[in-house]
Design an enzyme around this catalytic site. Sequence first.
Site, PDB file in Angstrom:
ATOM      1  N   ARG A 345      15.771  55.854  37.795  1.00  0.00           N
ATOM      2  CA  ARG A 345      15.174  55.066  36.717  1.00  0.00           C
ATOM      3  C   ARG A 345      13.686  55.350  36.576  1.00  0.00           C
ATOM      4  O   ARG A 345      13.154  55.476  35.464  1.00  0.00           O
ATOM      5  CB  ARG A 345      15.437  53.589  36.982  1.00  0.00           C
ATOM      6  CG  ARG A 345      14.845  52.649  35.938  1.00  0.00           C
ATOM      7  CD  ARG A 345      13.756  51.834  36.554  1.00  0.00           C
ATOM      8  NE  ARG A 345      13.077  50.997  35.592  1.00  0.00           N
ATOM      9  CZ  ARG A 345      12.017  50.271  35.870  1.00  0.00           C
ATOM     10  NH1 ARG A 345      11.522  50.275  37.094  1.00  0.00           N
ATOM     11  NH2 ARG A 345      11.426  49.554  34.953  1.00  0.00           N
ATOM     12  N   ASP A 403      15.177  33.054  31.105  1.00  0.00           N
ATOM     13  CA  ASP A 403      14.382  31.832  31.259  1.00  0.00           C
ATOM     14  C   ASP A 403      13.379  31.770  30.113  1.00  0.00           C
ATOM     15  O   ASP A 403      12.259  32.257  30.234  1.00  0.00           O
ATOM     16  CB  ASP A 403      13.676  31.846  32.615  1.00  0.00           C
ATOM     17  CG  ASP A 403      12.919  30.551  32.879  1.00  0.00           C
ATOM     18  OD1 ASP A 403      13.303  29.527  32.318  1.00  0.00           O
ATOM     19  OD2 ASP A 403      11.945  30.592  33.658  1.00  0.00           O
ATOM     20  N   SER A 453      22.903  36.897  36.009  1.00  0.00           N
ATOM     21  CA  SER A 453      21.711  36.067  36.170  1.00  0.00           C
ATOM     22  C   SER A 453      20.760  36.780  37.119  1.00  0.00           C
ATOM     23  O   SER A 453      21.104  37.034  38.274  1.00  0.00           O
ATOM     24  CB  SER A 453      22.083  34.689  36.736  1.00  0.00           C
ATOM     25  OG  SER A 453      20.923  33.918  36.965  1.00  0.00           O
ATOM     26  N   ASN A 454      19.577  37.117  36.631  1.00  0.00           N
ATOM     27  CA  ASN A 454      18.624  37.891  37.437  1.00  0.00           C
ATOM     28  C   ASN A 454      17.631  36.953  38.120  1.00  0.00           C
ATOM     29  O   ASN A 454      16.476  36.837  37.728  1.00  0.00           O
ATOM     30  CB  ASN A 454      17.899  38.895  36.548  1.00  0.00           C
ATOM     31  CG  ASN A 454      17.030  39.860  37.343  1.00  0.00           C
ATOM     32  OD1 ASN A 454      17.091  39.885  38.572  1.00  0.00           O
ATOM     33  ND2 ASN A 454      16.231  40.640  36.653  1.00  0.00           N
ATOM     34  N   GLY A 478      19.658  39.338  43.240  1.00  0.00           N
ATOM     35  CA  GLY A 478      18.486  38.972  44.017  1.00  0.00           C
ATOM     36  C   GLY A 478      17.358  39.974  43.814  1.00  0.00           C
ATOM     37  O   GLY A 478      17.509  40.990  43.133  1.00  0.00           O
ATOM     38  N   HIS A 506      38.585  30.605  40.566  1.00  0.00           N
ATOM     39  CA  HIS A 506      39.653  30.812  41.536  1.00  0.00           C
ATOM     40  C   HIS A 506      41.043  30.541  40.948  1.00  0.00           C
ATOM     41  O   HIS A 506      42.058  30.761  41.614  1.00  0.00           O
ATOM     42  CB  HIS A 506      39.433  29.933  42.767  1.00  0.00           C
ATOM     43  CG  HIS A 506      39.723  30.643  44.057  1.00  0.00           C
ATOM     44  ND1 HIS A 506      40.715  31.586  44.180  1.00  0.00           N
ATOM     45  CD2 HIS A 506      39.154  30.559  45.284  1.00  0.00           C
ATOM     46  CE1 HIS A 506      40.755  32.047  45.420  1.00  0.00           C
ATOM     47  NE2 HIS A 506      39.805  31.450  46.101  1.00  0.00           N
ATOM     48  N   ASP A 510      41.180  36.097  42.740  1.00  0.00           N
ATOM     49  CA  ASP A 510      41.174  35.827  44.179  1.00  0.00           C
ATOM     50  C   ASP A 510      40.082  36.644  44.865  1.00  0.00           C
ATOM     51  O   ASP A 510      39.458  37.520  44.251  1.00  0.00           O
ATOM     52  CB  ASP A 510      42.548  36.116  44.802  1.00  0.00           C
ATOM     53  CG  ASP A 510      43.032  37.537  44.531  1.00  0.00           C
ATOM     54  OD1 ASP A 510      42.197  38.470  44.603  1.00  0.00           O
ATOM     55  OD2 ASP A 510      44.229  37.716  44.247  1.00  0.00           O
TER      56      ASP A 510
END
Length: 536
Positions: A345, A403, A453-454, A478, A506, A510
């Site tokens: 990158r 956000d 979601s970062n 993360g 769930h 699974d």
Amino acid sequence: MIKDFILPDIGEGVVECELVEWLVAEGDTVAEDQPVCDVMTDKALVQIPAPFPGVISKLYYAKGEIAKVHEPLYAVEVDAADNEAPVASVAVAEADTTAQPSIKTVADGSQVEDFMLPDIGEGIVECELVEWLVAEGDTVVEDQPICDVMTDKALVQIPAMKAGKIVKLHYRKGQLAQVHQPLFAIEVAAESGSAPAAQTAAASAPSGSASAVSQAQAQAQSGSQAAACNMVPQGKALASPAVRRMARSLDVDIAKVPGSGKNGRVYKEDIERFLKGAAPQAQAQIQTLPQGQVQTGAVATANDRVEPIKGVRAVMARMMIESVSSIPHFTYCEELDLTELIALREAMKAKYSNDELKLTMMPFFMKAMSLALTEFPVINSRVNADCTELTYLGRHNIGMAVDSKVGLLVPNVKDVQDKSILDVAAEVTRLTQAARSGRVAPADLKDGSISISNIGALGGTVATPIINKPEVAIVALGKVQTLPRFNAKGKVEARKLMQVSWSGDHRVIDGGTIARFCNLWKQYLEQPQEMLLAMR
């Protein structure tokens, strides 16, 4: 003269919105198309422009209050010389594309009214006239289908708002009809013993009383347009998406709620009244707190501040409650070694990044995910309410949590399976900029199939993300950390690592399935050449 600006339909059945910010003050002079205020719907921040120049004489709502569609938003003083119509026929100021419905009295006392094509949702301003289901001279009853129109999204059937005789069809089959413009004219019986409201006001008001005329015409138009928007199957409740979500979150059958709006439209207040009447035992448990105390029992101080939860934050709260209460979540965590991908990158960033395209890590995550979804389609599925059917989605519409200044928004990149990494990067750039300003188009927030979601952008490493219902999976990324790891030769070296946390539904996924899916996604990210070979 003074005109009331009537808050127009904003689309998607929205009947109210929060006044986020006034961009003008009383006494300010505004130009045509100058932004006047920002309002927040359930979906996005919308900016309302001035349809004509003038001086702001009255702002009807304070910041944070809820404004109603088809009700006056503000009043503006305009120069009478600039208006083509006399006072008795002042057009309602809704939007620069909005026409005033024509009402004419004919010889036998009946009247001919123009039916204005209402907002059909999603910011649509025009639609194709597919088929007339009536002809000029036909007699129709209330709610009888009049025509089929085609938008970008679907075929919509337009019903008659009143019983009467079709006098004029303003478009031919195949032509483009404009929202807020006359679609057809209908001859209806006159109101018993009275002239139309707008004409009565015009006759009785003094020549200088433009405000009274404007308000009377606003009421006439808002009534007809509200009826025009009642395009719901017979037997179902008429309500906005936000009201329906509220009913679901409170486990209320909205069909049983008496609506106080026109034609029985249900508002949020109606649901609240229904709950008070239907469940007095629950209300009896609510105790009024003594003044100066908060619900925790602590004594309130001068530094305490109470704010209502509104707009996007209120929608997020309801959606999260609905998600965790109806979906059995489970979490799966993994570590990704992104050393090679980060190097790739960095090498490409200088060549391909520009103002319209920021080559971040997100496009690589999305494209790798799309490739893995092809092998594990259950991760890109939908389950129905009673968990008896599973729909495998053909489109990979991958969302990303942003956000924004108005709260958490999750726009999605459509059809990632058909896009190159650079195409995805351009969409990610566009959506990120729109979300951070709070001005995401409703279409960009709809039809997502899986979300990312970062949290690492803010410094977190591990999370338990909540699934964006009706999706069945979400992953939290993360932050990238440089940490020591043993290489294949047993030597310690610095590697760029990221922890990722999956939440799965769930009922349909699974642990083994999400582990195998994550392993394939990990392979594409850790070895970018494998991603390249997998692309079609």
